[in-house]
Scaffold this active site. Structure first.
Site, PDB file in Angstrom:
ATOM      1  N   ASP A 256       0.855  -1.189   0.000  1.00  0.00           N
ATOM      2  CA  ASP A 256       0.000   0.000   0.000  1.00  0.00           C
ATOM      3  C   ASP A 256       0.892   1.241   0.000  1.00  0.00           C
ATOM      4  OD1 ASP A 256      -2.285   1.856   0.605  1.00  0.00           O
ATOM      5  OD2 ASP A 256      -3.330  -0.032   0.885  1.00  0.00           O
ATOM      6  N   HIS A 279       1.954   1.788  -3.243  1.00  0.00           N
ATOM      7  CA  HIS A 279       1.010   2.718  -3.851  1.00  0.00           C
ATOM      8  C   HIS A 279       1.544   4.140  -3.877  1.00  0.00           C
ATOM      9  CE1 HIS A 279      -2.714  -0.080  -3.061  1.00  0.00           C
ATOM     10  NE2 HIS A 279      -1.722  -0.682  -3.696  1.00  0.00           N
TER      11      HIS A 279
END
Length: 507
Positions: A256, A279
């Site tokens: 993430d 991310h």
């Protein structure tokens, strides 16, 4: 005074000394091996960790309080005892020794403690790999109410999250859906000031790795955070309601966000970040559940994004309110990164499209400067702003992005107002060209319009008297210069100076 009385008094004093020593024997009587190990493992950190009054460090080795570093036995109680003993001692060092692996359940490390307190991990701290053995807690190690605290070392903090991910995640119609209920954060630091986190390696947290809430004055240097690309919600560093952060020379690869800055945060500086997989770096998400969010003065200077799902991202939910402003990203390299530049005011985690709403968090004063590299998605620049609350003063300067395949990338712009300076590749048609960032001399009348640098108000200002202001250089003449030449067309703060042979002097 009789000799018998004097002898009795001396004997009583001796008893008191012995009793006091006995109460804290484990802390005060240090084995030579512990002290040697602490100083040996601290050689590389010695310049970074120092005590204001040169106090002598007192080492509290977890093994002396019953911890067993065989990777099997539970050492939770021993860690709690070590913390309780160390917390009240000035310049204490909570030591997890090298070449040992200690298994612990969730722990609460609360202050206030004495200043110059260091939690030093040179070995490995591991969580229970089986979720069934986990105590009912959303945080594995929770630090709170600390001041002048160091979390450091050359060791590893291993969340062993594999079972959590496999048990709680399923693939539905090609989409991975995870149940986050009960999945713990590895380390959370709350309500603390003057905190330093250095050199550690954090790996495989069941959920977020390192989270800060309501902290002030935090330095994070040289840490490594690792988790698989497909590990769900395993953010690297998350910051909420905090201010004055410095994050430097960190390497983060997770499933993430590498770094996420949440609501209520300001004055966040990040330098020399390596991110991937993950991310990217995110501001947000902001405004979830129609809430108000504020983020300001975030500066990323120097970063590399490698095979990330996003690069530089600002994400807000529809229906929220507030402001995200004064955000600067510069000197960034993208290597096969998806969505290298992304402002998304339609952030939504639902499988179906989220309803369009009128209110939104305002995004303004965002700069992307010296951004280059390759994009894995056709749209390398996406400025997707709210219909009702458009983005304002978005600035792109020296941005050059192409597809990994070598083909031309594109820019998608919706309701984003701002300007660019060349080069800009791909081009964003709705942005206006701005002036190049160089000093601009304006030939105007003796009395001219001057924009106040701070307030933006119009003032009448006459040229200064530059006689004897150029330190002997001639001719010394008034000159009107641009203070911040990167500002948009409708705002050019200017000021008068004295100039001689292209040298600038204050009048």
């Amino acid at each position: 005074m009789s000799m018998k009385f004097m002898a009795a008094l001396a004997f009583l004093a001796l008893q008191l000394i012995v009793m006091a020593a006995g109460e804290d024997q484990s802390a005060q009587i240090m084995l030579d091996s512990d002290t040697k190990q602490y100083h040996r493992s601290s050689r590389n950190l010695r310049k970074r960790v120092h005590h204001a009054r040169h106090d002598v460090a007192i080492v509290f080795n977890v093994e002396h309080y019953g911890a067993v570093g065989d990777g099997k036995h539970d050492s939770t109680d021993a860690f709690e005892k070590t913390w309780n003993a160390a917390c009240n001692k000035l310049s204490a060092v909570f030591l997890v020794p090298a070449n040992k692996k200690f298994v612990v359940n969730n722990l609460v490390f609360y202050g206030p403690c004495q200043p110059h307190f260091s939690f030093k991990v040179d070995g490995t701290i591991a969580a229970y790999p089986d979720p069934a053995k986990w105590k009912n807690s959303k945080i594995w190690m929770h630090f709170a109410r600390l001041t002048d605290f160091n979390l450091m070392g050359t060791g590893v903090i291993d969340g062993q999250g594999n079972r959590w991910w496999s048990d709680q995640c399923k693939t539905i119609n090609g989409r991975t859906v995870c149940n986050d209920k009960g999945r713990p954060t590895a380390i959370k630091i709350d309500f603390s000031k003057s905190v330093t986190v250095k050199e550690l390696t954090l790996t495989n947290s069941p959920e977020f790795h390192l989270v800060f809430g309501e902290c002030d004055g935090v330095k994070i240097q040289g840490i490594k955070i690792k988790a698989p690309r497909d590990s769900p919600n395993t953010d690297g560093i998350d910051i909420f309601a905090s201010k004055r952060f410095e994050i430097e020379k960190c390497t983060i690869g997770t499933g993430d966000d590498c770094v996420a800055v949440g609501t209520g945060s300001s004055n966040i500086t990040i330098k020399d970040l390596t991110c991937g997989p993950g991310h990217g770096m995110s501001i947000g998400s902001l405004g979830k559940g129609n809430s108000r969010s504020e983020v300001s003065f975030v500066h990323l200077d120097g970063a590399k994004f490698i095979d990330t799902q996003n690069g530089l991202r600002i994400k807000t939910w529809q229906g929220g309110s507030g402001l995200a402003s004064h955000i600067t990203y510069e000197n960034v390299e993208m290597i096969n990164a998806e969505n290298p530049i992304l402002i998304n005011q339609f952030y939504c985690t639902s499988a179906a499209a989220c309803k369009n709403q009128r209110s939104a968090v305002k995004i303004q004063d965002v700069t992307f400067k010296n951004i280059h590299g390759t994009s894995a998605t056709t749209a390398a620049i996406q400025l997707m702003c709210s219909d009702s609350v458009p983005c304002s003063n978005i600035k792109l300067s020296n941005v050059f992005l192409k597809l990994t395949s070598g083909k031309v990338a594109t820019c998608v712009n919706k309701n984003a107002n701002g300007y660019y300076t060349n080069p800009l590749n791909p081009s964003c048609k709705s942005l206006h060209p701005g002036r190049t960032p160089k000093e601009l001399e304006l030939h105007q009348k003796p009395t001219t319009l001057l924009m106040d640098e701070k307030m933006g108000a119009s003032l009448n200002s006459s040229p200064p008297n530059c006689k004897n202001k150029c330190k002997g250089c001639q001719p010394c003449k008034p000159k009107l210069i641009i203070v911040h030449p990167n500002q948009p067309e409708d705002y050019y703060p200017q000021r008068w100076v004295c100039s001689c042979h292209n040298k600038i002097y204050n009048p």
